[in-house]
Design a protein around this motif. Structure first.
Motif, PDB file in Angstrom:
ATOM      1  N   ALA A  43      13.796  10.788  94.099  1.00  9.44           N
ATOM      2  CA  ALA A  43      14.813  11.209  93.129  1.00  9.44           C
ATOM      3  C   ALA A  43      16.104  10.434  93.333  1.00  9.44           C
ATOM      4  CB  ALA A  43      15.061  12.707  93.250  1.00  9.44           C
ATOM      5  N   ASP A  44      16.505  10.242  94.577  1.00  7.45           N
ATOM      6  CA  ASP A  44      17.722   9.474  94.862  1.00  7.45           C
ATOM      7  C   ASP A  44      17.588   8.036  94.377  1.00  7.45           C
ATOM      8  OD1 ASP A  44      18.888  11.673  96.044  1.00  7.45           O
ATOM      9  OD2 ASP A  44      18.401  11.062  98.095  1.00  7.45           O
ATOM     10  N   ALA A  45      16.381   7.457  94.516  1.00  9.51           N
ATOM     11  CA  ALA A  45      16.158   6.085  94.066  1.00  9.51           C
ATOM     12  C   ALA A  45      16.293   5.973  92.557  1.00  9.51           C
ATOM     13  CB  ALA A  45      14.776   5.614  94.510  1.00  9.51           C
ATOM     14  N   ALA A  55      16.112  13.961  87.850  1.00  9.76           N
ATOM     15  CA  ALA A  55      16.024  15.418  87.742  1.00  9.76           C
ATOM     16  C   ALA A  55      14.572  15.871  87.618  1.00  9.76           C
ATOM     17  CB  ALA A  55      16.833  15.895  86.541  1.00  9.76           C
ATOM     18  N   ARG A  56      13.773  15.120  86.869  1.00  6.25           N
ATOM     19  CA  ARG A  56      12.344  15.457  86.742  1.00  6.25           C
ATOM     20  C   ARG A  56      11.643  15.355  88.084  1.00  6.25           C
ATOM     21  NH1 ARG A  56      10.190  11.260  82.810  1.00  6.25           N
ATOM     22  NH2 ARG A  56       8.190  12.047  83.603  1.00  6.25           N
ATOM     23  N   ILE A  57      11.967  14.332  88.841  1.00  9.02           N
ATOM     24  CA  ILE A  57      11.347  14.171  90.159  1.00  9.02           C
ATOM     25  C   ILE A  57      11.737  15.322  91.076  1.00  9.02           C
ATOM     26  CG2 ILE A  57      11.300  12.724  92.230  1.00  9.02           C
ATOM     27  CD1 ILE A  57      11.733  10.299  90.347  1.00  9.02           C
ATOM     28  N   GLU A  93      18.806   3.631 101.071  1.00  6.36           N
ATOM     29  CA  GLU A  93      19.930   4.403 101.609  1.00  6.36           C
ATOM     30  C   GLU A  93      19.540   5.863 101.809  1.00  6.36           C
ATOM     31  OE1 GLU A  93      23.166   3.806  98.951  1.00  6.36           O
ATOM     32  OE2 GLU A  93      23.445   1.688  99.482  1.00  6.36           O
ATOM     33  N   SER A  94      18.807   6.411 100.855  1.00  3.22           N
ATOM     34  CA  SER A  94      18.368   7.799 100.975  1.00  3.22           C
ATOM     35  C   SER A  94      17.431   7.976 102.155  1.00  3.22           C
ATOM     36  CB  SER A  94      17.670   8.233  99.687  1.00  3.22           C
ATOM     37  OG  SER A  94      17.197   9.558  99.785  1.00  3.22           O
TER      38      SER A  94
END
Length: 502
Positions: A43-45, A55-57, A93-94
């Motif tokens: 999601a962060d990616a 948001a879906r992820i 980064e995440s």
């Protein structure tokens, strides 16, 4: 294991030890959840390129069933070069913020953990110098033959003609065949993480006379095999050795020690560093392996700008493919003729799930994600892809090539995959033997390290150039719409194949 020359670690480095402890998923609610972490990383990616997809992820509850279409959607976004780099940076980064080293003082985020101080040397070094003469030409084992010269050129042309490899693959292998002086990787020292990998380049590079650092888990069977290959080769192989004399280090369980040994060994080498990631593990451990390699590579690359990174890309992922490749698959679908009538009943009964055409959408995505392999495998490989794109964007040499589907042990122990591989020829897909894949992919590595980096490789084109997809990208049907049928057709043969590869 005293079959190699061994040296003790040097004097302890000044400063406090870097954070020591095994690499872990973060703790939340009393447990360390792989699903929560990998879903959050994905999601962060996605967020910089498409907040709605992010948001879906994040909201996906059935992660094991839902991850594949979400990864495909993220791949479609990455078709835009700017998106590809933004996604890669955000994803890495995440991962660096979420994965942690578990220490006596508590969890430490992976980001910057190895830069907190120099770890005291705890591993010595073993060295083996091969007894053979370096190979003088590129030779590829294939179906009981050894291909070189004209025979190799003809086979490369046949693979291109039948859609088994991209034309750029044949060009690269052909160029290496013309330059056998490249095979030993002169002027470079290559660290092979996962030296015992079934399709990694270690054996070929030993035969070609390369200068290698071999890293793998401290397992007696693994190191007996690695040392035998090294002794029978023509190169120089160094490896980490524990105080008890056992070779190897687990980069996930002892990241600080692995980094200290690797950095020290590279500093003692004359060649420019190459860091190659070929290790594999089941489940969430594979994600941790990818994170550990990133942590090893980051400070080394920062200290030496000429550092190259190398990976093998899995064929069972989603990729943006060249337009000509997609057009070839579409033409194959349109040319079905007699088969179209035979397939119609099954397609109707399945509600259109079977025999779906490849590349039905505007962005040409070769979607070979196989849900049975699981989300951890897919995310681990995606972390590696992000690292490759970021390294290329920084102007570093990167070798990152799609390997063909291969009869490895990890495949033959999965009954569904083994059956699908055995029946794949019905769909124009070739499954390679490990011996062939090893040499071909090592030759691609040699090509990449002896040619200039290209700006367009800081995009998804990094993976399509030189791809040996085995026909997955040129098949008329979307992979998952024929996987079950291939598995049914190949079930008897897969049982036999599984017995050949215990």
């Amino acid at each position: 294991m005293d079959s190699f020359a061994r040296t003790a670690p040097s004097a302890p480095a000044s400063g406090r030890d870097a954070a020591r402890g095994p690499l872990r998923f973060p703790e939340s609610g009393g447990r360390r959840s792989t699903t929560a972490t990998t879903r959050a990383i994905l999601a962060d990616a996605a967020r910089p390129a498409d907040p709605a997809l992010a948001a879906r992820i994040a909201a996906c509850e059935s992660w094991r069933r839902g991850y594949a279409p979400l990864l495909r959607a993220l791949t479609t976004l990455a078709a835009e070069p700017g998106n590809a780099r933004a996604i890669a940076r955000a994803g890495l980064e995440s991962m660096r913020e979420r994965l942690v080293l578990e220490t006596d003082e508590g969890d430490v985020p992976l980001a910057g953990a190895l830069g907190a101080g120099a770890a005291a040397p705890r591993l010595g070094s073993g060295e083996i110098r091969g007894t053979a003469a370096p190979a003088q030409r590129l030779e590829v084992p294939y179906r009981g033959r050894t291909l070189h010269g004209e025979a190799l050129r003809e086979q490369l042309e046949l693979w291109v003609d039948t859609g088994i490899v991209e034309p750029s693959f044949a060009d690269a292998i052909g160029l290496v065949a013309q330059h056998p002086e490249w095979l030993s990787l002169p002027g470079r020292t290559m660290a092979v993480i996962g030296a015992g990998s079934e399709i990694g380049p270690f054996g070929a590079l030993c035969a070609w006379g390369a200068d290698l650092l071999a890293i793998d888990v401290p397992d007696g069977a693994v190191w007996s095999r690695v040392q035998e290959i090294a002794r029978g080769g023509a190169g120089r192989v160094r490896m980490p050795v524990a105080p008890d004399g056992d070779a190897g280090v687990d980069v996930v369980a002892d990241l600080a020690a692995a980094h200290e040994w690797l950095a020290r060994s590279l500093a003692e080498s004359e060649g420019k560093p190459v860091l190659g990631m070929y290790a594999y593990a089941d489940g969430g451990a594979h994600v941790l392996l990818s994170g550990a390699f990133d942590a090893l590579a980051t400070p080394i690359a920062e200290a030496e700008p000429a550092t190259a990174v190398a990976y093998l890309a899995t064929p069972t992922d989603a990729y943006v493919v060249p337009g000509a490749t997609a057009e070839r698959a579409r033409a194959a679908y349109d040319a079905r003729r007699a088969r179209k009538l035979a397939q119609a009943p099954l397609k109707l009964l399945s509600g259109g799930r079977l025999y779906r055409p490849a590349y039905a959408e505007p962005v040409p995505i070769a979607d070979a994600l196989i849900e049975q392999q699981g989300p951890n495998y897919a995310i681990a490989k995606r972390l590696q892809r992000w690292r490759g794109i970021c390294a290329a964007a920084d102007g570093r040499p990167v070798s990152f090539n799609v390997a063909p589907a291969t009869w490895t042990r990890s495949v033959t122990k999965n009954r569904v995959l083994a059956a699908a591989y055995a029946g794949a020829w019905h769909f124009g897909i070739e499954i390679f033997e490990p011996a062939t894949t090893r040499v071909l992919m090592a030759a691609l590595l040699v090509h990449d390290l002896n040619t200039e980096p290209r700006d367009e490789h800081a995009t998804e084109q990094l993976f399509s150039d030189g791809a040996a997809h085995g026909g997955l990208w040129t098949a008329a049907y979307e992979l998952r719409s024929g996987l079950g049928l291939a598995a049914l057709a190949g079930l008897p043969a897969s049982v036999i194949k599984g017995r050949e590869h215990p």
